[in-house]
Design a protein around this motif. Structure first.
Motif, PDB file in Angstrom:
ATOM      1  N   SER A 194     -46.495  -5.316 -14.812  1.00  0.00           N
ATOM      2  CA  SER A 194     -47.327  -5.631 -15.963  1.00  0.00           C
ATOM      3  C   SER A 194     -46.499  -5.534 -17.253  1.00  0.00           C
ATOM      4  CB  SER A 194     -48.509  -4.660 -15.969  1.00  0.00           C
ATOM      5  OG  SER A 194     -49.215  -4.758 -17.150  1.00  0.00           O
ATOM      6  N   PHE A 195     -45.688  -4.485 -17.358  1.00  0.00           N
ATOM      7  CA  PHE A 195     -44.865  -4.278 -18.553  1.00  0.00           C
ATOM      8  C   PHE A 195     -43.855  -5.412 -18.735  1.00  0.00           C
ATOM      9  CE2 PHE A 195     -40.846  -2.570 -20.290  1.00  0.00           C
ATOM     10  CZ  PHE A 195     -41.290  -2.186 -21.549  1.00  0.00           C
ATOM     11  N   THR A 236     -54.692  -4.734 -14.148  1.00  0.00           N
ATOM     12  CA  THR A 236     -55.591  -4.802 -12.984  1.00  0.00           C
ATOM     13  C   THR A 236     -55.131  -5.914 -12.034  1.00  0.00           C
ATOM     14  OG1 THR A 236     -57.022  -6.207 -14.307  1.00  0.00           O
ATOM     15  CG2 THR A 236     -57.675  -3.907 -14.110  1.00  0.00           C
ATOM     16  N   GLN A 237     -54.642  -7.010 -12.609  1.00  0.00           N
ATOM     17  CA  GLN A 237     -54.190  -8.123 -11.759  1.00  0.00           C
ATOM     18  C   GLN A 237     -52.822  -7.802 -11.141  1.00  0.00           C
ATOM     19  OE1 GLN A 237     -54.834 -11.893 -13.981  1.00  0.00           O
ATOM     20  NE2 GLN A 237     -56.487 -10.829 -15.025  1.00  0.00           N
ATOM     21  N   ALA A 238     -51.992  -7.057 -11.867  1.00  0.00           N
ATOM     22  CA  ALA A 238     -50.701  -6.643 -11.297  1.00  0.00           C
ATOM     23  C   ALA A 238     -50.928  -5.718 -10.103  1.00  0.00           C
ATOM     24  CB  ALA A 238     -49.855  -5.945 -12.363  1.00  0.00           C
ATOM     25  N   ARG A 239     -51.971  -4.899 -10.163  1.00  0.00           N
ATOM     26  CA  ARG A 239     -52.282  -4.021  -9.012  1.00  0.00           C
ATOM     27  C   ARG A 239     -52.631  -4.871  -7.784  1.00  0.00           C
ATOM     28  NH1 ARG A 239     -55.663  -0.445 -12.740  1.00  0.00           N
ATOM     29  NH2 ARG A 239     -54.097   1.054 -13.442  1.00  0.00           N
ATOM     30  N   GLY A 240     -53.407  -5.912  -8.014  1.00  0.00           N
ATOM     31  CA  GLY A 240     -53.774  -6.809  -6.909  1.00  0.00           C
ATOM     32  C   GLY A 240     -52.537  -7.445  -6.292  1.00  0.00           C
ATOM     33  N   GLN A 241     -51.591  -7.841  -7.134  1.00  0.00           N
ATOM     34  CA  GLN A 241     -50.370  -8.471  -6.632  1.00  0.00           C
ATOM     35  C   GLN A 241     -49.533  -7.474  -5.835  1.00  0.00           C
ATOM     36  OE1 GLN A 241     -49.709 -11.779  -6.924  1.00  0.00           O
ATOM     37  NE2 GLN A 241     -51.753 -11.901  -7.810  1.00  0.00           N
ATOM     38  N   CYS A 261     -33.476 -13.097   9.971  1.00  0.00           N
ATOM     39  CA  CYS A 261     -32.427 -13.491   9.023  1.00  0.00           C
ATOM     40  C   CYS A 261     -31.993 -12.278   8.204  1.00  0.00           C
ATOM     41  CB  CYS A 261     -32.954 -14.540   8.043  1.00  0.00           C
ATOM     42  SG  CYS A 261     -33.226 -16.151   8.784  1.00  0.00           S
ATOM     43  N   THR A 262     -30.786 -12.317   7.714  1.00  0.00           N
ATOM     44  CA  THR A 262     -30.401 -11.430   6.621  1.00  0.00           C
ATOM     45  C   THR A 262     -30.390 -12.316   5.373  1.00  0.00           C
ATOM     46  OG1 THR A 262     -28.060 -11.793   7.076  1.00  0.00           O
ATOM     47  CG2 THR A 262     -29.099  -9.868   8.089  1.00  0.00           C
ATOM     48  N   LEU A 263     -30.270 -11.731   4.181  1.00  0.00           N
ATOM     49  CA  LEU A 263     -30.565 -12.595   3.031  1.00  0.00           C
ATOM     50  C   LEU A 263     -29.963 -12.106   1.726  1.00  0.00           C
ATOM     51  CD1 LEU A 263     -33.054 -11.070   1.246  1.00  0.00           C
ATOM     52  CD2 LEU A 263     -34.147 -11.428   3.457  1.00  0.00           C
ATOM     53  N   VAL A 264     -29.950 -13.042   0.795  1.00  0.00           N
ATOM     54  CA  VAL A 264     -29.598 -12.738  -0.594  1.00  0.00           C
ATOM     55  C   VAL A 264     -30.758 -13.243  -1.461  1.00  0.00           C
ATOM     56  CG1 VAL A 264     -27.972 -13.119  -2.476  1.00  0.00           C
ATOM     57  CG2 VAL A 264     -27.143 -13.051  -0.102  1.00  0.00           C
ATOM     58  N   LEU A 265     -31.321 -12.341  -2.249  1.00  0.00           N
ATOM     59  CA  LEU A 265     -32.419 -12.690  -3.155  1.00  0.00           C
ATOM     60  C   LEU A 265     -31.892 -12.782  -4.576  1.00  0.00           C
ATOM     61  CD1 LEU A 265     -35.505 -12.800  -4.066  1.00  0.00           C
ATOM     62  CD2 LEU A 265     -35.390 -10.308  -4.144  1.00  0.00           C
ATOM     63  N   LYS A 266     -32.274 -13.866  -5.282  1.00  0.00           N
ATOM     64  CA  LYS A 266     -31.951 -13.995  -6.717  1.00  0.00           C
ATOM     65  C   LYS A 266     -33.284 -14.022  -7.475  1.00  0.00           C
ATOM     66  CE  LYS A 266     -31.571 -16.266 -10.058  1.00  0.00           C
ATOM     67  NZ  LYS A 266     -32.317 -15.965 -11.322  1.00  0.00           N
ATOM     68  N   PRO A 267     -33.668 -12.852  -8.044  1.00  0.00           N
ATOM     69  CA  PRO A 267     -34.941 -12.810  -8.783  1.00  0.00           C
ATOM     70  C   PRO A 267     -34.832 -13.545 -10.125  1.00  0.00           C
ATOM     71  CG  PRO A 267     -34.144 -10.598  -8.187  1.00  0.00           C
ATOM     72  CD  PRO A 267     -33.003 -11.547  -8.009  1.00  0.00           C
ATOM     73  N   ALA A 268     -35.989 -13.866 -10.703  1.00  0.00           N
ATOM     74  CA  ALA A 268     -36.011 -14.565 -11.993  1.00  0.00           C
ATOM     75  C   ALA A 268     -35.447 -13.666 -13.091  1.00  0.00           C
ATOM     76  CB  ALA A 268     -37.438 -14.976 -12.327  1.00  0.00           C
ATOM     77  N   GLU A 269     -34.681 -14.247 -13.986  1.00  0.00           N
ATOM     78  CA  GLU A 269     -33.982 -13.440 -14.998  1.00  0.00           C
ATOM     79  C   GLU A 269     -34.904 -12.885 -16.079  1.00  0.00           C
ATOM     80  OE1 GLU A 269     -33.444 -16.605 -14.128  1.00  0.00           O
ATOM     81  OE2 GLU A 269     -32.507 -17.787 -15.711  1.00  0.00           O
ATOM     82  N   TRP A 270     -36.074 -13.500 -16.280  1.00  0.00           N
ATOM     83  CA  TRP A 270     -36.976 -12.958 -17.309  1.00  0.00           C
ATOM     84  C   TRP A 270     -37.717 -11.717 -16.800  1.00  0.00           C
ATOM     85  CZ3 TRP A 270     -39.637 -18.059 -19.444  1.00  0.00           C
ATOM     86  CH2 TRP A 270     -38.725 -18.697 -20.313  1.00  0.00           C
ATOM     87  N   THR A 271     -37.787 -11.531 -15.497  1.00  0.00           N
ATOM     88  CA  THR A 271     -38.596 -10.429 -14.945  1.00  0.00           C
ATOM     89  C   THR A 271     -37.892  -9.718 -13.784  1.00  0.00           C
ATOM     90  OG1 THR A 271     -39.630 -12.055 -13.500  1.00  0.00           O
ATOM     91  CG2 THR A 271     -40.862 -11.463 -15.504  1.00  0.00           C
ATOM     92  N   PRO A 272     -36.752  -9.097 -14.046  1.00  0.00           N
ATOM     93  CA  PRO A 272     -36.034  -8.466 -12.933  1.00  0.00           C
ATOM     94  C   PRO A 272     -36.482  -7.032 -12.628  1.00  0.00           C
ATOM     95  CG  PRO A 272     -34.737  -8.312 -14.931  1.00  0.00           C
ATOM     96  CD  PRO A 272     -36.019  -9.031 -15.309  1.00  0.00           C
ATOM     97  N   LEU A 273     -37.439  -6.512 -13.445  1.00  0.00           N
ATOM     98  CA  LEU A 273     -37.711  -5.068 -13.372  1.00  0.00           C
ATOM     99  C   LEU A 273     -38.290  -4.638 -12.020  1.00  0.00           C
ATOM    100  CD1 LEU A 273     -37.831  -2.304 -14.714  1.00  0.00           C
ATOM    101  CD2 LEU A 273     -40.062  -2.934 -15.672  1.00  0.00           C
ATOM    102  N   SER A 274     -39.346  -5.315 -11.564  1.00  0.00           N
ATOM    103  CA  SER A 274     -39.973  -4.863 -10.321  1.00  0.00           C
ATOM    104  C   SER A 274     -39.005  -4.988  -9.146  1.00  0.00           C
ATOM    105  CB  SER A 274     -41.274  -5.617 -10.046  1.00  0.00           C
ATOM    106  OG  SER A 274     -41.050  -7.014 -10.095  1.00  0.00           O
ATOM    107  N   GLN A 302     -46.646   2.572  -9.750  1.00  0.00           N
ATOM    108  CA  GLN A 302     -45.421   2.325 -10.521  1.00  0.00           C
ATOM    109  C   GLN A 302     -45.060   0.834 -10.488  1.00  0.00           C
ATOM    110  OE1 GLN A 302     -41.709   3.744  -8.924  1.00  0.00           O
ATOM    111  NE2 GLN A 302     -40.814   3.992 -10.971  1.00  0.00           N
ATOM    112  N   LEU A 303     -45.225   0.268  -9.323  1.00  0.00           N
ATOM    113  CA  LEU A 303     -44.915  -1.147  -9.161  1.00  0.00           C
ATOM    114  C   LEU A 303     -45.794  -2.005 -10.083  1.00  0.00           C
ATOM    115  CD1 LEU A 303     -43.777  -3.588  -7.723  1.00  0.00           C
ATOM    116  CD2 LEU A 303     -45.160  -3.025  -5.747  1.00  0.00           C
TER     117      LEU A 303
END
Ligand code: NAD
Length: 493
Positions: free
Chosen positions: A94-95, A102-107, A173-186, A88-89
């Motif tokens: 990839s989507f 195939t490369q997304a699976r590797g990642q 550490c505890t943390l706050v993550l800010k993912p990239a706005e073009w690819t927030p799905l994963s 699923q990831l």
């Protein structure tokens, strides 16, 4: 192909709860094949970052006091939870990003591996002690630095998030993550992954949003003492300037324009495979892409011709197709930027392959892998990071000229050297201004080694113990073992 289970709303994850933005704002998220919106994501601002930092601060005492072994156990469970969602990831990634499946699976595999690796690092980690004869001993105590701010780009988003999340959590550490706005799905999969692994609420918080709003609020927050950033050089510069206000510790993994130096005595078949994979895998959207290929004159024409033939035969197609080698570029804005460089390249070099959208793909952000030869050192396509499937090729005559050309840009992230003369390989590796070099190899990483760049490619190193150094503060404790001589000020006798 739309993966099953796509959410139609992507929310922040703060204190263990999925939340909308405090002011209710959202932004559209599109896929790079149809370029139409498939979801809306919460657009975070200062109020959301405030809530996330408060949650991370509240979770810090308990998480930071766990033993290294206890945190490592949780990290292994995170890796298990990633592996359980592997397909699923990869489909989501990839989507959303356009990476070939195939490369997304590797990642996705690498993301799980990052958690296992840093779990092992933290358990094996020792602290240093220094003895000065019989007088004094000094020892180092490391403590987690506090609430870490993590800001990540859109190329291989989930893997790069894991590259920061795993060491930050391992270090306590505890943390706050800010993912990239073009690819927030994963990143929308992280909440379930962390919850399933038993990471306590508030240890990890995710705030989605636009860089200049959500990212900037994280950089400006006074209670976030360190920022780990991966992204473009311009944004990195801006973040360093903003961080100065609170004297934050920063780690900067920035852009690149990495050279591949091919000598006539190299195994040219292997070098060719490596050049093609190095610049066209991950759609060319790879920080360490070998995007400048410098070839020794006697084999230059032949190497350029073979490179172009193979580039023209690369299968460009839908990211979800397992036969696809190059997918769709992440976003129409980025596609337009890459195409602008292709237009420039037509004036600055000799087009040998690509340069246009493949005929069989009428929509989507597709570009046939593109090869320009005879590119001079002052050409913009030689100097600037294109971050797409475009390579500039140039000849050289001597070893000194090869080094000079390799060093002729503002960047210094990676470099690749192909020669059967190993003394020369080492000599060049030492002379090229770059954080990472490979001789007769491509971008094979060993997670224990320092990762990072020099010049405009970055500040600091991550990877292995370097990551743990970044997320911890070292304190030195000096203790007398016997008598320590002290000059006796004011003593008259
Ligand atoms: P970018 O700099 O535009 O964005 C990266 C992140 O920074 C995003 O999450 C964005 O929202 C955020 N951001 C933007 N403005 C901000 C601000 N003012 N304050 C705080 N955050 C802000 O980069 P990108 O286009 O997403 O990524 C591509 C770049 O990343 C390329 O240059 C590539 O070489 C680089 N990169 C480097 C490495 C490395 O390890 N050296 C790895 C991958 C990508």
């Amino acid at each position: 192909m739309r993966p099953t289970g796509l959410p139609d709303a992507i929310r922040h994850w703060i204190g263990g709860t999925l939340l909308d933005s405090a002011d209710g704002r959202t932004f559209e998220v599109a896929d790079p094949v149809s370029n139409t919106a498939y979801a809306r994501a919460a657009a975070g601002g200062a109020a959301d970052v405030d809530r996330a930092v408060a949650a991370a601060r509240a979770a810090f005492p308990a998480w930071s006091r766990l033993s290294n072994r206890a945190r490592a156990t949780v990290l292994h469970r995170v890796a298990d939870a990633i592996e359980a969602r592997h397909e699923q990831l990869a489909e989501f990634e990839s989507f959303d990003s356009g990476l070939p499946i195939t490369q997304a699976r590797g990642q996705a595999r690498r993301a799980a591996e990052n958690f296992r690796y840093f779990a092992d690092v933290i358990v094996a980690l020792g602290e240093e002690a220094f003895r000065q004869g019989e007088e004094q001993i000094s020892y180092v105590v490391r403590s987690p630095a506090g609430v870490a701010g993590l800001i990540t780009p859109w190329n291989t988003p989930f893997m790069l998030e894991s590259w920061k999340l795993a060491p930050a959590l391992a270090a306590g550490c505890t943390l706050v993550l800010k993912p990239a706005e073009w690819t927030p799905l994963s990143a929308s999969l992280w909440p379930d992954i962390f919850a399933e692994a038993g990471v306590p609420a508030g240890v990890v918080n995710i705030v989605h949003g636009i860089g200049e709003e959500a990212g900037q609020a994280l950089v400006d927050h006074p209670e976030v003492p360190l920022i780990s950033f991966t992204g473009s050089t311009d944004t990195g510069r801006h973040i360093i300037r903003s961080s100065a206000q609170h004297l934050k510790t920063t780690s900067m993994e920035l852009g690149g324009k990495s050279p591949v130096v091919v000598f006539a005595d190299a195994d040219l078949d292997e070098a060719l495979d490596s050049v093609l994979f190095g610049v066209f895998s991950l759609n060319g959207e790879r920080c360490t892409a070998g995007s400048r290929v410098l070839v020794e004159r006697p084999v230059y024409e032949e190497f350029a011709r073979r490179l172009a033939e193979r580039a023209a035969a690369i299968r460009v197609g839908p990211p979800s197709d397992p036969a696809t080698e190059v997918g769709a570029l992440v976003h129409p804005e980025h596609y337009a930027r890459v195409m602008h460089y292709v237009d420039l390249g037509r004036k600055e070099g000799r087009l040998l392959a690509g340069g246009t959208r493949p005929e069989h793909l009428s929509g989507g952000n597709y570009l046939q892998p593109t090869v320009f030869a005879d590119v001079s050192r002052d050409a913009r396509i030689f100097q600037e990071e294109i971050f797409g499937p475009v390579v500039a090729v140039a000849p050289f005559d001597t070893e000194d000229e090869a080094i000079d050309l390799a060093n002729a840009t503002q960047f210094g992230l990676a470099a690749y050297i192909w020669t059967s003369n190993l003394s020369r390989g080492h000599r060049i590796a030492h002379a090229v201004e770059s954080g990472m070099l490979w001789i007769n190899s491509h971008n094979v990483r060993d997670l224990r080694t320092p990762f990072g760049g020099v010049k405009a490619s970055g500040v600091g190193r991550e990877g292995g113990a370097h990551s743990i150094d970044f997320y911890t503060e070292s304190k030195i404790v000096h203790v007398a073992l016997g008598h320590v001589h002290t000059p006796r000020f004011g003593a008259r006798s």
